[in-house]
Design a protein around this motif. Structure first.
Motif, PDB file in Angstrom:
ATOM      1  N   ILE A   1      54.116   9.430  91.835  1.00  0.00           N
ATOM      2  CA  ILE A   1      55.149  10.414  91.299  1.00  0.00           C
ATOM      3  C   ILE A   1      55.755  11.158  92.585  1.00  0.00           C
ATOM      4  N   CYS A   2      54.829  11.702  93.385  1.00  0.00           N
ATOM      5  CA  CYS A   2      55.478  12.557  94.385  1.00  0.00           C
ATOM      6  C   CYS A   2      56.361  11.651  95.262  1.00  0.00           C
ATOM      7  N   ASP A   3      56.030  10.186  95.395  1.00  0.00           N
ATOM      8  CA  ASP A   3      56.991   9.221  96.533  1.00  0.00           C
ATOM      9  C   ASP A   3      58.527   9.696  96.057  1.00  0.00           C
ATOM     10  N   GLY A   4      58.680   9.918  94.623  1.00  0.00           N
ATOM     11  CA  GLY A   4      59.790  10.346  94.063  1.00  0.00           C
ATOM     12  C   GLY A   4      60.958   9.098  93.921  1.00  0.00           C
ATOM     13  N   ASP A   5      60.240   8.125  93.787  1.00  0.00           N
ATOM     14  CA  ASP A   5      61.378   6.635  93.785  1.00  0.00           C
ATOM     15  C   ASP A   5      61.221   6.168  92.372  1.00  0.00           C
ATOM     16  N   LEU A   6      60.392   6.711  91.540  1.00  0.00           N
ATOM     17  CA  LEU A   6      60.238   6.226  90.095  1.00  0.00           C
ATOM     18  C   LEU A   6      61.291   6.730  89.265  1.00  0.00           C
ATOM     19  N   THR A   7      61.957   5.999  88.311  1.00  0.00           N
ATOM     20  CA  THR A   7      62.847   6.500  87.472  1.00  0.00           C
ATOM     21  C   THR A   7      62.191   6.543  85.803  1.00  0.00           C
ATOM     22  N   LEU A   8      61.075   5.973  85.432  1.00  0.00           N
ATOM     23  CA  LEU A   8      60.553   5.966  84.075  1.00  0.00           C
ATOM     24  C   LEU A   8      59.099   6.081  84.157  1.00  0.00           C
ATOM     25  N   PHE A   9      58.461   6.701  83.455  1.00  0.00           N
ATOM     26  CA  PHE A   9      56.861   6.884  83.294  1.00  0.00           C
ATOM     27  C   PHE A   9      56.728   7.054  81.648  1.00  0.00           C
ATOM     28  N   MET A  10      55.519   6.127  81.313  1.00  0.00           N
ATOM     29  CA  MET A  10      55.085   6.015  79.986  1.00  0.00           C
ATOM     30  C   MET A  10      53.470   6.223  79.895  1.00  0.00           C
ATOM     31  N   ALA A  11      53.197   7.111  79.054  1.00  0.00           N
ATOM     32  CA  ALA A  11      51.518   7.275  79.071  1.00  0.00           C
ATOM     33  C   ALA A  11      51.192   7.757  77.624  1.00  0.00           C
ATOM     34  N   VAL A  12      49.841   7.878  77.543  1.00  0.00           N
ATOM     35  CA  VAL A  12      49.405   8.500  76.208  1.00  0.00           C
ATOM     36  C   VAL A  12      48.968  10.015  76.491  1.00  0.00           C
ATOM     37  N   PRO A  13      48.773  10.712  75.201  1.00  0.00           N
ATOM     38  CA  PRO A  13      48.686  12.155  75.520  1.00  0.00           C
ATOM     39  C   PRO A  13      47.423  12.448  76.574  1.00  0.00           C
ATOM     40  N   THR A  14      46.567  11.677  76.233  1.00  0.00           N
ATOM     41  CA  THR A  14      45.172  11.942  76.923  1.00  0.00           C
ATOM     42  C   THR A  14      45.402  11.968  78.429  1.00  0.00           C
ATOM     43  N   ILE A  15      46.521  11.113  78.972  1.00  0.00           N
ATOM     44  CA  ILE A  15      46.633  11.074  80.179  1.00  0.00           C
ATOM     45  C   ILE A  15      47.509  12.082  80.808  1.00  0.00           C
TER      46      ILE A  15
ATOM     47  N   ILE B   1      40.238   4.883  59.936  1.00  0.00           N
ATOM     48  CA  ILE B   1      40.878   4.601  61.197  1.00  0.00           C
ATOM     49  C   ILE B   1      41.017   5.902  62.088  1.00  0.00           C
ATOM     50  N   ILE B   2      40.292   5.779  63.198  1.00  0.00           N
ATOM     51  CA  ILE B   2      40.514   6.876  64.182  1.00  0.00           C
ATOM     52  C   ILE B   2      41.335   6.648  65.475  1.00  0.00           C
ATOM     53  N   LYS B   3      42.334   7.784  65.707  1.00  0.00           N
ATOM     54  CA  LYS B   3      43.276   7.543  66.710  1.00  0.00           C
ATOM     55  C   LYS B   3      42.602   8.360  68.171  1.00  0.00           C
ATOM     56  N   THR B   4      41.997   7.534  69.116  1.00  0.00           N
ATOM     57  CA  THR B   4      41.349   8.316  70.115  1.00  0.00           C
ATOM     58  C   THR B   4      41.870   7.716  71.651  1.00  0.00           C
ATOM     59  N   GLY B   5      42.550   8.597  72.227  1.00  0.00           N
ATOM     60  CA  GLY B   5      43.056   8.368  73.656  1.00  0.00           C
ATOM     61  C   GLY B   5      44.011   7.314  73.682  1.00  0.00           C
ATOM     62  N   GLY B   6      44.664   7.069  72.475  1.00  0.00           N
ATOM     63  CA  GLY B   6      45.690   6.137  72.128  1.00  0.00           C
ATOM     64  C   GLY B   6      45.258   4.959  71.637  1.00  0.00           C
ATOM     65  N   TYR B   7      44.099   4.713  71.509  1.00  0.00           N
ATOM     66  CA  TYR B   7      43.585   3.386  70.698  1.00  0.00           C
ATOM     67  C   TYR B   7      43.177   3.787  69.392  1.00  0.00           C
ATOM     68  N   LYS B   8      43.351   2.683  68.533  1.00  0.00           N
ATOM     69  CA  LYS B   8      43.149   2.963  66.959  1.00  0.00           C
ATOM     70  C   LYS B   8      41.792   2.330  66.826  1.00  0.00           C
TER      71      LYS B   8
ATOM     72  N   GLU C   1      42.231  16.801  73.951  1.00  0.00           N
ATOM     73  CA  GLU C   1      42.403  15.922  75.117  1.00  0.00           C
ATOM     74  C   GLU C   1      42.644  14.331  74.498  1.00  0.00           C
ATOM     75  N   TRP C   2      41.754  14.031  73.561  1.00  0.00           N
ATOM     76  CA  TRP C   2      41.504  12.737  73.083  1.00  0.00           C
ATOM     77  C   TRP C   2      42.269  12.383  71.608  1.00  0.00           C
ATOM     78  N   GLY C   3      43.143  13.464  71.153  1.00  0.00           N
ATOM     79  CA  GLY C   3      43.754  13.250  69.693  1.00  0.00           C
ATOM     80  C   GLY C   3      42.459  13.274  68.782  1.00  0.00           C
ATOM     81  N   GLU C   4      41.597  12.391  68.966  1.00  0.00           N
ATOM     82  CA  GLU C   4      40.450  12.718  67.931  1.00  0.00           C
ATOM     83  C   GLU C   4      39.289  12.064  68.699  1.00  0.00           C
ATOM     84  N   ARG C   5      37.985  12.633  68.649  1.00  0.00           N
ATOM     85  CA  ARG C   5      36.733  12.169  69.272  1.00  0.00           C
ATOM     86  C   ARG C   5      36.058  11.270  68.126  1.00  0.00           C
ATOM     87  N   VAL C   6      35.390  10.294  68.651  1.00  0.00           N
ATOM     88  CA  VAL C   6      34.718   9.556  67.669  1.00  0.00           C
ATOM     89  C   VAL C   6      33.266  10.037  67.829  1.00  0.00           C
TER      90      VAL C   6
END
Length: 495
Positions: free
Chosen positions: A227-241, A395-402, A430-435
Motif C-alpha cells: 500500500i505504501c508503494d502508492g501504485d494501487l488503485t483498488l483494495f478489497m478485504a474482509v473486516p478481519t483483515i 450458520i456462523i459467519k467468521t472471518g468472512g467465511y460462512k 475481529e472475527w464477526g463471530e467466533r466459533v
C-alpha cells in the motif's frame, strides 16, 4: 467462438495481467500458458465436456493459468482450499466427481495418495507443458464453469455450480458499478476457493484488462508495504483483515503512519465484504485511510447483489441498493414486505447460479417462483438495505467465511471423549463471530484441554471451522421438545 474472457484478454495481450513475487506476467503469457495447460488436460480428446478438474495451487500465476486452462479445455474448475485438511479435500474431490487433480508440488503428498485411492488422473504443476498447442474446443457460455463449495444449513457443504454466463453477468455488473478500467491495479489477498477472491477481485480485474497483484498468503506487513508503494488503485478485504491492518498502523511510528495513510489516499476505492463491518472498524479505518469503506452484500450462489454507491453517500451499517441487472426483494411468510419491515432477501438475475451439484432437491428448495432464497434477513431504511443476520442459527459467519455449525458438530461427535456438543457463533469485533463449542464429555473420560481438542479438530476440519473456545458442561440447555436452545448456549459463553 472463444469465451468472452479470452477474447478480451487477446485485446490486452501486451499489458501486465498478473504480478507475483516471481515476477510480472502479461495477458499474452496467461493466454499461452493456459492453452498449454488446456492441451495437457485434453490429452488428445477434443473437449473435456464438463469433466470436473480439481486443483490445489497457491495464489499466483500458475493458479490463474490452470483455472483458465480448465475452462479453455471445456472442463469445470473445482478449486480446492490450501488450508483444508485431507478429509475436507477428499469430500470436495469425491462429491464433485472430479476425474483429474492438478496440484502444486507443495501438496503432492496429500493429493497423490487421494488420486491413487480414487483412481484419478494426477498432474503436478511442475511437469513440463506441451510445446505444441492443440486446437481448443469452442466453449459455449451457457456451459458449467465452476463449482464452489459453501456451507449450508444441512451440514455438509454443497457444490454451487455457475456457468460462464453467470460469471460474466456477475463480473460485468461489478465492472459497471465500480467502474473498473484497464489502468486499475488491485492487491489480491483473498482465498482463491471463495467467490470474493475468484470473482470480485481476480476475474473482475482480468475482464477489465487491469493488473492483479497476487500475494501467496496474507501478511499484514507485506500488505502495508505494498500500500505504501502508492501504485494501487483498488483494495478489497474482509473486516478481519481491516482489523489486523488497523492494529499494525497503530503500532507503527508516526512517520511510518503518515506513509501508510498516504498510500491509502492514492487509491480510488476500498471495499469490505463477506461479513458485517462493525461501525467502529469503519470509522477507525476512515480516520487512518481517508476512505469510507464501500460495503456490499453477496454470496456464493448469486455473486454480488447489493452495494453502496461508488459515487454518492455511503451509509455505515448498510449494504446499499441492488447492483446493475440484479433484482432484490424482501419477503416474509405473508409475502412481500414494505419498507421498514424485516424480510428474507430474495434475488433474481443473470448472475444467479445454475444448481447445487447433483442435488436437485436442495436446488428446488432454494428457489421460490424463480427467486433465490438467501436465508438472510434484511430491512430497507432510507432506501438502503441493512442486513439483520442469518435466518438460521446454524450458520456462523467468521472471518468472512460462512460455516455450518451442524457440520462441525458432526465431526466433534466422533471425538472419543465427547458425548454431545453444541456449536455456536459468539459475536466478536475481529472475527464477526467466533466459533465456540459447548461439550458434554463421556463419563469417566479424562479432562479435555483446548489445545489438545484443537489439534485433534485441525486434522479433520478447516482451521477457520475449529472452535476457538470450548466450555465443558454437565448438560446442554434444551427446550420442551428436547431441541438444544442455541441462544442459551451463546449466553453461557458471554457469561
Amino acid at each position: 467462438m472463444n469465451l468472452p474472457l479470452i477474447i478480451r484478454a487477446e485485446e490486452h495481450s501486451e499489458k501486465i495481467a498478473i504480478v507475483t513475487t516471481d515476477g510480472s506476467f502479461t495477458y499474452r503469457d496467461l493466454l499461452y500458458t493456459s492453452s498449454q495447460i488446456a492441451t495437457s488436460l485434453l490429452q488428445n480428446a477434443k473437449d473435456l465436456q464438463e469433466k470436473r478438474v480439481a486443483f490445489l495451487i497457491p495464489p499466483g500465476f500458475e493458479y490463474v493459468a490452470t483455472q483458465w486452462g480448465i475452462w479453455r479445455a471445456g472442463g469445470i474448475a473445482v478449486p480446492l482450499c490450501v488450508s483444508h485438511p485431507r478429509p475436507e479435500l477428499e469430500y470436495v474431490i469425491t462429491n464433485s466427481g472430479a476425474s483429474i487433480i492438478v496440484a502444486h508440488p507443495n501438496f503432492e503428498s496429500i493429493l497423490r495418495s487421494l488420486a491413487e485411492e480414487h483412481n484419478l488422473r494426477f498432474i503436478l504443476t511442475s511437469e513440463t507443458l506441451p510445446s505444441n498447442v492443440a486446437p481448443l474446443p469452442e466453449v459455449d457460455i451457457t456451459r458449467r464453469a465452476l463449482i464452489l463449495y459453501t456451507s449450508g444449513t444441512t451440514g455438509k457443504p454443497k457444490g454451487v455450480v455457475t456457468t460462464h454466463q453467470n460469471i460474466q453477468a456477475q463480473v460485468t455488473s461489478l465492472n459497471t458499478a465500480w467502474e473498473w478500467t484497464s489502468s486499475d491495479r488491485i492487491l489480491h489477498i483473498l482465498p482463491l476457493h471463495h467467490i470474493h477472491g475468484i470473482i470480485n477481485v481476480l476475474t473482475c480485474a482480468l475482464w477489465a484488462g487491469a493488473e492483479c497483484h497476487l500475494l501467496s498468503k496474507f501478511d499484514t506487513e507485506t500488505v502495508w508495504r505494498r500500500i505504501c508503494d502508492g501504485d494501487l488503485t483498488l483494495f478489497m478485504a474482509v473486516p478481519t483483515i481491516y482489523v489486523k491492518l488497523i492494529t499494525a498502523w497503530e503500532n507503527a511510528s508516526k512517520e511510518r503512519q503518515k506513509t501508510m495513510s498516504e498510500g491509502c489516499a492514492k487509491m480510488r476505492l476500498m471495499v469490505s465484504g463477506s461479513a458485517a463491518l462493525p461501525v467502529q472498524v469503519l470509522e477507525k479505518w476512515q480516520s487512518i485511510s481517508g476512505h469510507f469503506l464501500l460495503e456490499r452484500y453477496g454470496m456464493t450462489e448469486i455473486g454480488m447483489a447489493l452495494s453502496n454507491p461508488l459515487h454518492g453517500e455511503r451509509l455505515a451499517g448498510y449494504v446499499g441498493k441492488p447492483l446493475p441487472k440484479v433484482e432484490v426483494r424482501l419477503v416474509d411468510e405473508k409475502g412481500l414486505v414494505s419498507a421498514g419491515t424485516p424480510g428474507e432477501i430474495q434475488v433474481k438475475g443473470p448472475g444467479v447460479f445454475l444448481e447445487y451439484w447433483q442435488n436437485p432437491e436442495a436446488t428446488a428448495k432454494a428457489f421460490q417462483d424463480g427467486w433465490f432464497c438467501t436465508g438472510d434477513t434484511a430491512v430497507v431504511e432510507n432506501e438502503n438495505y441493512r442486513i439483520l443476520g442469518r435466518m438460521s442459527v446454524d450458520i456462523i459467519k467468521t472471518g468472512g467465511y460462512k460455516v455450518s455449525a451442524l457440520e462441525i458438530e458432526e465431526v466433534l461427535r466422533s471425538h472419543p471423549d465427547i458425548q454431545e456438543c453444541a456449536v455456536v457463533g459468539v459475536a466478536d469485533i475481529e472475527w464477526g463471530e467466533r466459533v465456540c463449542a459447548a461439550l458434554v464429555l463421556l463419563q469417566g473420560s479424562k479432562p479435555l484441554t483446548l489445545e489438545s481438542f484443537r489439534s485433534w479438530a485441525k486434522e479433520r476440519l478447516a482451521v477457520y471451522k475449529v472452535p476457538t473456545q470450548i466450555l465443558i458442561v454437565e448438560e446442554l440447555p434444551r427446550n420442551a421438545m428436547g431441541k438444544v436452545t442455541k441462544p442459551t448456549v451463546v449466553e453461557l459463553f458471554r457469561a
